[in-house]
Design a protein around this motif. Structure first.
Motif, PDB file in Angstrom:
ATOM      1  N   ALA A   1     -97.116  10.380   4.728  1.00  0.00           N
ATOM      2  CA  ALA A   1     -97.178   9.940   6.126  1.00  0.00           C
ATOM      3  C   ALA A   1     -96.743  11.045   7.083  1.00  0.00           C
ATOM      4  O   ALA A   1     -97.237  11.136   8.212  1.00  0.00           O
TER       5      ALA A   1
ATOM      6  N   ARG B   1     -91.339   0.723   5.208  1.00  0.00           N
ATOM      7  CA  ARG B   1     -91.993   1.466   4.133  1.00  0.00           C
ATOM      8  C   ARG B   1     -92.752   2.654   4.745  1.00  0.00           C
ATOM      9  O   ARG B   1     -93.623   2.471   5.589  1.00  0.00           O
TER      10      ARG B   1
ATOM     11  N   THR C   1     -95.309   5.362   3.777  1.00  0.00           N
ATOM     12  CA  THR C   1     -96.258   5.592   2.704  1.00  0.00           C
ATOM     13  C   THR C   1     -96.375   7.079   2.383  1.00  0.00           C
ATOM     14  O   THR C   1     -96.047   7.938   3.203  1.00  0.00           O
ATOM     15  N   ALA C   2     -96.822   7.367   1.182  1.00  0.00           N
ATOM     16  CA  ALA C   2     -96.912   8.748   0.713  1.00  0.00           C
ATOM     17  C   ALA C   2     -97.703   9.611   1.696  1.00  0.00           C
ATOM     18  O   ALA C   2     -98.748   9.203   2.204  1.00  0.00           O
TER      19      ALA C   2
ATOM     20  N   ASP D   1     -94.179   6.583  -2.081  1.00  0.00           N
ATOM     21  CA  ASP D   1     -93.751   5.764  -0.941  1.00  0.00           C
ATOM     22  C   ASP D   1     -92.229   5.657  -0.930  1.00  0.00           C
ATOM     23  O   ASP D   1     -91.577   5.617  -1.978  1.00  0.00           O
TER      24      ASP D   1
ATOM     25  N   GLY E   1     -99.316   4.342   8.490  1.00  0.00           N
ATOM     26  CA  GLY E   1     -98.551   5.104   7.505  1.00  0.00           C
ATOM     27  C   GLY E   1     -97.118   4.632   7.374  1.00  0.00           C
ATOM     28  O   GLY E   1     -96.465   4.872   6.353  1.00  0.00           O
TER      29      GLY E   1
END
Length: 282
Positions: free
Chosen positions: A154, A149, A151-152, A163, A199
């Motif tokens: 990052a 994942r 994340t937004a 994400d 992140g």
């Protein structure tokens, strides 16, 4: 009472050996042993060959653009090996792909769609693959799946947004000073090699997750929620990863291709997970 396996689950099925035409044809009578060699002991039995190993297999969903423009689909059962799964497990359901018609969720794409690549080209989707990842212990014998994942923000503003969940075999494109230090402007690296616990995090699915991959008319990087994700290509080392039988089984997943050469050239250099870590640490 019998229990059915989850749809898409892996299970063990022996991969049949190729038919030996010489063995199937009538054979001449065996020659008599030479005088100076001992005859086969009377009543002895030949030693049985060891059984061929049973490969864990899984269900793969494929769709492709036929020569007449129609979209055809097939479900195939094939070995649950990384070399096969790589063609199906890059982008998780829900990820947004930039197309000529705007942002489209990967599960809503189909062969024939036009993708906007990271360098601004328009390329057609010619093949799509999908498979299901399961939580740990859901399918006996199957290695636990691990997703990545991002994340937004990052990688900076809007990279990604929102994400982005990627499959085990996703490769993303890096560029900048680190790449230039190793002699290239851009390179693709396994997404899992960038996990930092902040992140970018590793994720174990708690429910079945469908993951996808795309083959384009020319190999390229997709714009996926603001992150550049490499489209599928088997790479240059296929001869090392597939014996002839496995290569034939793998290529059967791509009905419009006759050989690995039909995937065309790689659009950018690739780094292994170790090489990516060395580059980031430099």
């Amino acid at each position: 009472m019998l229990h059915s396996a989850p749809r898409g689950a892996a299970f063990a099925v022996p991969v049949p050996a190729p038919l030996d035409s010489a063995a199937a044809a009538p054979q001449p009578a065996p020659a008599q042993p030479r005088p100076n060699l001992p005859a086969f002991p009377r009543g002895a039995r030949p030693v049985a060959r060891p059984p061929r190993p049973a490969f864990l297999t899984r269900r793969y969903e494929t769709s492709w653009l036929a020569a007449d423009g129609r979209v055809e689909t097939a479900t195939r059962i094939a070995p649950a090996l990384p070399a096969f799964e790589e063609a199906f497990s890059a982008i998780a359901r829900g990820a947004l792909i930039e197309t000529a018609d705007g942002l489209v969720a990967v599960e809503d794409l189909a062969p024939g769609a036009t993708i906007i690549t990271a360098d601004g080209r328009r390329e057609q989707v010619v093949w799509m693959g999908a498979m299901t990842l399961f939580p740990p212990q859901a399918v006996p014998g199957l290695a636990p799946a691990c997703l990545t994942r991002i994340t937004a923000d990052a990688f900076g503003d809007g990279r990604p947004m929102p994400d982005l969940l990627l499959g085990p075999q996703a490769r993303i494109v890096l560029q900048g000073a680190r790449c230039r230090r190793i002699g290239t402007a851009r390179a693709s690296v396994p997404a899992r090699s960038l996990v930092d616990g902040e992140g970018i995090v590793a994720v174990t699915p708690v429910a079945p997750v469908t993951v996808y991959h795309l083959v384009l008319s020319r190999h390229a990087a997709l714009r996926c929620a603001g992150v550049e994700v490499e489209s599928f290509h088997p790479g240059k080392d296929h001869a090392e990863r597939f014996d002839p039988q496995m290569a034939q089984l793998f290529l059967a997943m791509f009905p419009t291709l006759k050989s690995f050469a039909d995937f065309g050239p790689l659009a950018l250099p690739r780094l292994s997970a170790d090489e990516a870590l060395d580059m980031i640490a430099a």
